[in-house]
Design a protein around this motif. Structure first.
Motif, short mmCIF file in Angstrom:
data_model
loop_
_atom_site.label_atom_id
_atom_site.label_comp_id
_atom_site.label_asym_id
_atom_site.label_seq_id
_atom_site.Cartn_x
_atom_site.Cartn_y
_atom_site.Cartn_z
N ARG A 549 23.39 36.71 5.41
CA ARG A 549 22.19 36.70 4.61
C ARG A 549 21.96 35.09 3.98
O ARG A 549 22.93 34.47 3.82
CB ARG A 549 22.37 37.55 3.08
N PHE A 550 20.77 34.83 3.37
CA PHE A 550 20.38 33.61 2.62
C PHE A 550 21.62 33.51 1.64
O PHE A 550 22.25 32.08 1.66
CB PHE A 550 19.25 33.63 2.41
N LEU A 551 21.89 34.51 0.91
CA LEU A 551 22.87 34.13 -0.19
C LEU A 551 24.23 33.77 0.38
O LEU A 551 24.88 32.95 -0.13
CB LEU A 551 22.89 35.49 -0.96
N ASP A 552 24.64 34.53 1.29
CA ASP A 552 25.77 34.07 1.82
C ASP A 552 26.06 32.85 2.41
O ASP A 552 27.18 32.16 2.38
CB ASP A 552 26.52 35.39 2.90
N THR A 553 25.11 32.42 3.12
CA THR A 553 25.12 31.05 4.03
C THR A 553 25.07 29.79 2.46
O THR A 553 25.80 29.09 2.75
CB THR A 553 23.87 30.97 4.63
N TYR A 554 24.37 30.30 1.58
CA TYR A 554 24.34 29.34 0.49
C TYR A 554 25.60 29.27 -0.10
O TYR A 554 26.16 28.05 -0.33
CB TYR A 554 23.35 29.66 -0.53
N ARG A 555 26.23 30.21 -0.54
CA ARG A 555 27.66 30.46 -0.94
C ARG A 555 28.47 29.80 -0.18
O ARG A 555 29.54 28.98 -0.43
CB ARG A 555 27.97 31.72 -1.32
N ARG A 556 28.67 29.71 1.25
CA ARG A 556 29.32 29.36 2.04
C ARG A 556 29.07 27.73 2.12
O ARG A 556 30.21 26.96 1.97
CB ARG A 556 29.25 29.93 3.41
N VAL A 557 28.00 27.39 2.47
CA VAL A 557 27.71 26.17 2.83
C VAL A 557 27.53 24.96 1.35
O VAL A 557 28.10 23.76 1.57
CB VAL A 557 26.42 25.99 3.52
N GLY A 558 27.26 25.76 0.35
CA GLY A 558 27.16 24.80 -0.99
C GLY A 558 25.96 24.41 -1.29
O GLY A 558 25.11 24.21 -0.43
N THR A 559 25.67 23.78 -2.32
CA THR A 559 24.52 23.25 -2.68
C THR A 559 23.84 22.14 -2.07
O THR A 559 23.08 21.80 -1.92
CB THR A 559 24.49 22.70 -4.65
N ALA A 560 24.82 21.04 -1.95
CA ALA A 560 24.45 19.54 -1.32
C ALA A 560 23.57 19.78 -0.12
O ALA A 560 22.26 19.07 -0.47
CB ALA A 560 25.69 18.80 -1.11
N ALA A 561 23.77 20.63 0.65
CA ALA A 561 22.77 20.45 1.92
C ALA A 561 21.47 21.03 1.59
O ALA A 561 20.53 20.43 2.04
CB ALA A 561 23.58 21.36 3.02
N PHE A 562 21.38 21.87 0.85
CA PHE A 562 20.12 22.66 0.46
C PHE A 562 19.42 21.58 -0.83
O PHE A 562 18.06 21.54 -0.48
CB PHE A 562 20.45 23.78 -0.43
N LYS A 563 20.04 20.92 -1.38
CA LYS A 563 19.47 20.02 -2.26
C LYS A 563 18.73 18.85 -1.24
O LYS A 563 17.55 18.46 -1.65
CB LYS A 563 20.65 19.30 -3.09
N ASP A 564 19.70 18.25 -0.64
CA ASP A 564 19.14 17.36 0.54
C ASP A 564 17.73 17.47 1.26
O ASP A 564 17.00 16.76 1.27
CB ASP A 564 20.18 16.95 1.53
N VAL A 565 17.62 18.77 1.58
CA VAL A 565 16.76 19.19 2.53
C VAL A 565 15.48 19.48 1.71
O VAL A 565 14.26 18.85 2.25
CB VAL A 565 16.90 20.57 3.13
N VAL A 566 15.58 19.31 0.42
CA VAL A 566 14.38 19.43 -0.49
C VAL A 566 14.18 18.02 -1.12
O VAL A 566 12.94 17.49 -1.01
CB VAL A 566 14.53 20.32 -1.67
N TYR A 567 15.10 17.51 -1.72
CA TYR A 567 14.86 16.11 -2.35
C TYR A 567 15.06 14.95 -1.51
O TYR A 567 14.74 13.87 -1.94
CB TYR A 567 15.73 16.19 -3.57
N ALA A 568 15.76 14.96 -0.33
CA ALA A 568 16.16 13.95 0.51
C ALA A 568 15.86 14.24 1.85
O ALA A 568 16.61 13.87 2.81
CB ALA A 568 17.48 13.30 0.18
N PRO A 569 14.50 14.54 2.41
CA PRO A 569 14.51 15.20 3.67
C PRO A 569 14.25 13.79 4.60
O PRO A 569 13.98 12.81 4.10
CB PRO A 569 12.98 15.75 3.74
N ALA A 570 15.26 13.93 5.70
CA ALA A 570 15.27 13.05 6.82
C ALA A 570 14.06 12.33 7.25
O ALA A 570 13.11 13.17 7.34
CB ALA A 570 16.10 13.43 7.88
#
Ligand code: HEM
Ligand code: SF4
Length: 570
Positions: A549-570
């Motif tokens: 689930r989205f929740l499990d991926t978030y818990r496994r991967v951690g905040t940083a990647a999700f933060k980057d995709v919103v605030y520092a998109p490549a």
């Protein structure tokens, strides 16, 4: 015989409503007296004998709020169970006294947003005719007791919690000691190990299971809550015996009533007291009160449980026959129906039956709203297919608890014709939202338009299925009525230099793995927020492993990647 001289047994109703406690003449007389009292108060307000300030505590005792544009009436649905007659009464109120719809809330209430003061008494009369009221839906008292929407039906349930919810309802209604608590107080109760009632975010959350000698025991969570200080409740007891349920609840409430902070509204909930004292000290004080009190007065004997249970109507399930095979065949023949069955049903304990979740979240719609016509249809369907009984969920949907599997296809067709066949339960468009700035005087931002935009953006059902379970909840301010902290992806309306803006939180859950969503970064405008959600979903689809689930991926991967995709998109 007058109701004053009647005993409860003499007053008992002849026909019992399925799934809920049958009111008797004593209950009805009480409601009529309350209405007369309120009629007098409303008349005095209209005549100008009472100021709005003076009227406020009186109207709040009857669930009448004043919002941005009009009065709002909040009607209680005890443990989320409604009879068809009650649903028709709600439809009538929507039609005659509101703008043709009602709004189901996250606490199994229904709200009417456009009530005129001069109509409030007539609306309460319509409710009373159907054994309903709005008492204790506001104010610093024990509020409506919420429960599992699949109570008495779910295959995974260990115990139907509604009899104990009713015992708690009767105990807490007009309880003289607890009418003016430091702050409002919310109970939820479930009989399933799967937490469908957000027990850990309630002032008291109870999870029942069978105990010794065929009597239930309760796990007691206390001090959970959302709002500006979100806290996951702590477990106070794991094995509270049924006979001590009321005494222990009374002991908790007494400690809270004595020591809860009345000097600061933001620190007045029980969660603050539990945190200030620490769990061990809070538990010690409750135990001290519990040991010292006259527990015999509150003891729940098996006879009492039986007497309350005897006032509940029970569904008379028919043998399964060919029902299971018929459903399997209907699913094979109709792909759209099959997709709906996969998302919008829940396994039933009785062979040949199934529970149906009716989504009140059509693409682009307002979460939780139901029109008078839809309410009437729901009442008809309840009568025809589910023993006249309907449930309200804290996720702002409704449930037909007991549908025969060979009738499910017909039910789906009828729902679809009325725009109620959306196959999206627990998907990204099954969004929970509070009324926000469209109605609420406390709001920073509108919750409804952003919910509508998200629901339109992700309307494609194939995409939704691909994304899988994902809970989005939206609150228009930090009071968190939309439970945003408890969502996998929460959205909070904030005021950014006078403009409406939205903060995203990730990683929350209101279930048995309860957790509080973490703020991702600075707030954004509405359209930017909708785009940000798209980017978060894209990242999830790339990073997910083994169908997580989205929740499990978030818990496994951690905040940083999700933060980057919103605030520092490549
Ligand atoms: C007139 C409109 C409303 C007002 C003025 C209002 C006010 C509030 C306030 C002040 C709080 C924070 C309480 C605290 O933390 O002590 C709160 C929390 C809450 N309200 Fe509302 N609310 C309104 C509508 C709603 C609606 C429509 C829902 C359901 C969708 C709702 C359900 C809740 C829930 C679930 C909480 C948070 C849970 C908790 O108490 O910890 N409220 N509300
Ligand atoms: S969260 Fe805020 S905006 Fe939404 S209903 Fe509650 S008080 Fe109003």
């Amino acid at each position: 015989m007058s109701t004053e001289t009647m005993t409860r047994a003499e007053a008992a109703p002849a026909v019992l409503p399925v799934g809920r406690y049958g009111y008797d003449q004593i209950d009805r007389t009480f409601l009529r007296e309350r209405i007369e009292q309120f009629r007098d108060q409303v008349n005095r307000r209209i005549a100008g004998d009472l100021t709005e300030e003076e009227f406020k505590p009186l109207r709040l005792m009857n669930g009448l709020y004043l919002q941005l544009h009009a009065y709002m009436l909040r009607v209680a649905v005890p443990y989320g169970t409604l009879g068809s007659k009650q649903v028709r009464a709600l439809a009538r109120i929507a039609r005659e006294f509101d703008k043709g719809y009602g709004h189901f809330t996250t606490r199994q209430n229904i709200q009417f947003n456009w009530i005129k003061l001069e109509d409030t008494v007539a609306a309460l009369e319509v409710l009373a005719e159907a054994d309903m009221h709005a008492i204790q839906t506001s104010g610093n008292c024990i509020r409506n007791i919420t429960s599992d929407e699949f109570a008495g039906a779910a295959k995974d349930e260990l115990l139907d919690p509604r009899v104990h919810a009713e015992i708690l309802r009767q105990w807490s209604t007009l309880h003289p000691e607890f009418t003016f608590l430091p702050r409002k107080f919310k109970f939820a109760i479930s009989g399933s190990p799967h937490d469908r009632v957000v027990a850990r975010f309630h002032d008291i959350g109870l999870i029942a299971r069978p105990g010794p000698h065929g009597r239930p025991v309760f796990e007691v969570f206390v001090g959970g809550g959302l709002g500006r200080t979100p806290i996951v409740g702590v477990s106070l007891r794991d094995d509270l015996p049924e006979e001590d349920l009321l005494a222990y609840m009374e002991a908790i409430l007494r400690v809270y009533n004595a020591h809860g902070r009345r000097d600061n509204i933001y620190k007045a909930r029980i969660k603050i007291l539990v945190q200030a004292l620490g769990t061990d000290e809070f538990r010690r004080q409750v135990e001290e009160e519990f040991v010292a009190m006259d527990r015999a007065r509150y003891r729940i004997e098996p006879g009492l449980v039986e007497a309350i249970k005897a006032r509940f109507g029970a569904p008379a399930f028919a043998p399964a026959g060919e029902a299971v095979a018929v459903l399997a065949e209907d699913r094979r023949r109709d792909i759209a129906f099959d997709a709906w069955v996969r998302t919008n049903t829940h396994e039933h304990k009785a062979p040949g039956y199934i529970s149906v979740v009716i989504s009140l979240k059509p693409a682009g719609g307002i979460p939780g709203d139901a029109t008078a016509e839809q309410l009437d249809l729901l009442a008809d369907l309840a009568d025809e297919f589910s023993f006249g009984e309907l449930r309200v969920t804290h996720l702002q949907n409704v449930v037909l608890g007991h549908v025969r599997q060979d009738q499910l296809h017909t039910v789906w067709q009828r729902l679809s014709q009325a725009g109620l066949g959306t196959a999206n339960v627990n998907f990204i468009t099954d969004i929970v939202a509070c009324p926000g700035l469209d109605y609420c005087a406390l709001a920073n931002a509108r919750s409804i338009p952003i919910a509508q935009k998200l629901s339109s953006r992700f309307a494609n059902l194939e995409l939704q299925r691909e994304i899988g379970d994902l809970r989005i909840n939206i609150s228009g301010c930090i009071n968190a009525c939309g439970h945003h902290h408890a969502a996998h992806l929460g959205i909070l309306g904030v005021d950014k230099r006078g403009q409406e803006a939205f903060q995203i939180t990730l990683g929350g859950s209101g279930e048995e793995d309860a957790s509080i969503g973490q703020i991702l970064g600075p707030a954004m405008a509405e359209d930017e927020t909708v785009d940000a959600v798209s980017r978060l979903i894209d990242l999830y689809l790339v990073r997910r492993e083994n169908g997580e689930r989205f929740l499990d991926t978030y818990r496994r991967v951690g905040t940083a990647a999700f933060k980057d995709v919103v605030y520092a998109p490549a």
